[in-house]
Design an enzyme around this catalytic site. Sequence first.
Site, mmCIF file in Angstrom:
data_model
loop_
_atom_site.group_PDB
_atom_site.id
_atom_site.type_symbol
_atom_site.label_atom_id
_atom_site.label_comp_id
_atom_site.label_asym_id
_atom_site.label_seq_id
_atom_site.Cartn_x
_atom_site.Cartn_y
_atom_site.Cartn_z
ATOM 1 N N ASN A 216 0.873 -1.168 0.000
ATOM 2 C CA ASN A 216 0.000 0.000 0.000
ATOM 3 C C ASN A 216 0.912 1.221 0.000
ATOM 4 O O ASN A 216 1.505 1.539 1.022
ATOM 5 C CB ASN A 216 -0.896 -0.020 1.251
ATOM 6 N N TRP A 217 1.004 1.840 -1.156
ATOM 7 C CA TRP A 217 1.937 2.965 -1.290
ATOM 8 C C TRP A 217 1.463 4.200 -0.536
ATOM 9 O O TRP A 217 2.234 5.138 -0.348
ATOM 10 C CB TRP A 217 2.107 3.326 -2.766
ATOM 11 N N LYS A 218 0.199 4.222 -0.168
ATOM 12 C CA LYS A 218 -0.395 5.427 0.438
ATOM 13 C C LYS A 218 -0.127 6.617 -0.499
ATOM 14 O O LYS A 218 -0.075 6.421 -1.716
ATOM 15 C CB LYS A 218 0.139 5.634 1.855
ATOM 16 N N HIS B 170 -9.481 1.499 5.147
ATOM 17 C CA HIS B 170 -8.172 1.677 5.799
ATOM 18 C C HIS B 170 -8.342 2.613 6.996
ATOM 19 O O HIS B 170 -9.121 3.569 6.934
ATOM 20 C CB HIS B 170 -7.153 2.231 4.800
ATOM 21 N N GLU C 246 -6.666 4.960 8.016
ATOM 22 C CA GLU C 246 -6.428 6.383 7.728
ATOM 23 C C GLU C 246 -7.674 7.022 7.119
ATOM 24 O O GLU C 246 -7.950 8.193 7.350
ATOM 25 C CB GLU C 246 -5.195 6.531 6.815
ATOM 26 N N GLU D 185 -5.165 -4.572 10.666
ATOM 27 C CA GLU D 185 -4.122 -3.565 10.846
ATOM 28 C C GLU D 185 -4.370 -2.823 12.157
ATOM 29 O O GLU D 185 -5.176 -1.882 12.191
ATOM 30 C CB GLU D 185 -4.152 -2.562 9.690
ATOM 31 N N GLY E 68 2.876 2.422 10.740
ATOM 32 C CA GLY E 68 3.857 3.491 10.545
ATOM 33 C C GLY E 68 4.567 3.905 11.821
ATOM 34 O O GLY E 68 5.254 4.918 11.863
ATOM 35 N N SER F 122 3.780 -2.028 10.256
ATOM 36 C CA SER F 122 5.230 -2.089 10.465
ATOM 37 C C SER F 122 5.831 -3.453 10.139
ATOM 38 O O SER F 122 6.731 -3.928 10.831
ATOM 39 C CB SER F 122 5.583 -1.675 11.901
ATOM 40 N N GLY G 28 5.120 1.324 4.484
ATOM 41 C CA GLY G 28 6.444 1.921 4.246
ATOM 42 C C GLY G 28 7.422 1.009 3.522
ATOM 43 O O GLY G 28 8.113 1.450 2.592
HETATM 44 P P1 13P Z 1 3.241 0.421 7.592
HETATM 45 O O1 13P Z 1 3.730 -0.873 7.009
HETATM 46 O O2 13P Z 1 3.967 1.627 7.057
HETATM 47 O O3 13P Z 1 3.147 0.378 9.092
HETATM 48 O O4 13P Z 1 1.717 0.626 7.060
HETATM 49 C C1 13P Z 1 0.804 -0.405 7.203
HETATM 50 C C2 13P Z 1 -0.425 -0.029 6.457
HETATM 51 O O5 13P Z 1 -1.175 0.829 6.866
HETATM 52 C C3 13P Z 1 -0.694 -0.735 5.204
HETATM 53 O O6 13P Z 1 -1.989 -0.480 4.743
#
Ligand code: 13P
Length: 249
Positions: free
Chosen positions: A4-6, A91, A93, A163, A169, A207, A229
């Site tokens: 997931n590149w966000k 998600h 976020e 998650e 993150g 993470s 990430g």
């Molecule tokens: P990280 O791997 O950066 O913690 O992010 C996880 C995430 O939210 C994937 O959707």
Amino acid sequence: MVGNWKMHGRIGDNATLLTEVAAGASALQKGVSVGVCVPCPYLAQSQALLSGSVVRWGIQDVSAHTGGAFTGEVAAQMAADFGVTYAIVGHSERRAYHLESPELVASKAQRAIEAGLTPILCVGETLEEREAGTTEQVIGTQLEAVLSTLTEEQAAGIVVAYEPVWAIGTGKTARPGQAQDVHAFLRRKLLEKGATVANVPLLYGGSVKPENAEELFGQKDIDGGLIGGASLQSKEFLAICRAAQTVTH
Ligand code: 13P
């Protein structure tokens, strides 16, 4: 294994990343499926560079609507025009910063399915919710809101990602046993919907790094990962993919 590149990426850098991921993924065993969920403007680029490779591409969110006066939104059908396989919905976020309710997430999952996309439904608790002992209640509500709108056949076609919000993150990963407990709970809930639904892939996200991937994916009910990430660097992402092929359960 889904990246997931966000909100990361630029057209020049993406070309290198996508090409390297496609090359590395082709060397993996057949049992490991690889996908990347990119920002919308790069769906066409992903389609151009990944078509014919073993890597699938996806979108990070879809509208709850099929079309119309919804400025800034992207319909699932539009993503389908670019050969998209996956649509992340719910998600944390989106739930936190865009106030998405479990019901809205359910509508988004429905639109994705109607457009022929596979929803990756994210569920997860905050630190406060975990400390209050409400993890299962929170996750159960998030899952049930979506499952209740789907037929058994539709539900059997989704992907679910656990998650924990406190692990995203932050560099704090859920202990493998902690993640497994929640995955086992999700599996039981899915089984209530039907025997075939219990087989949906359950991804862990939060993470994940090459150093912790093997132990996490070694857990009985952890079928893969949703990687933030670490999916932005081909070396790291591919090392995580390779860790997945070493475990069997
Ligand atoms: P990280 O791997 O950066 O913690 O992010 C996880 C995430 O939210 C994937 O959707």
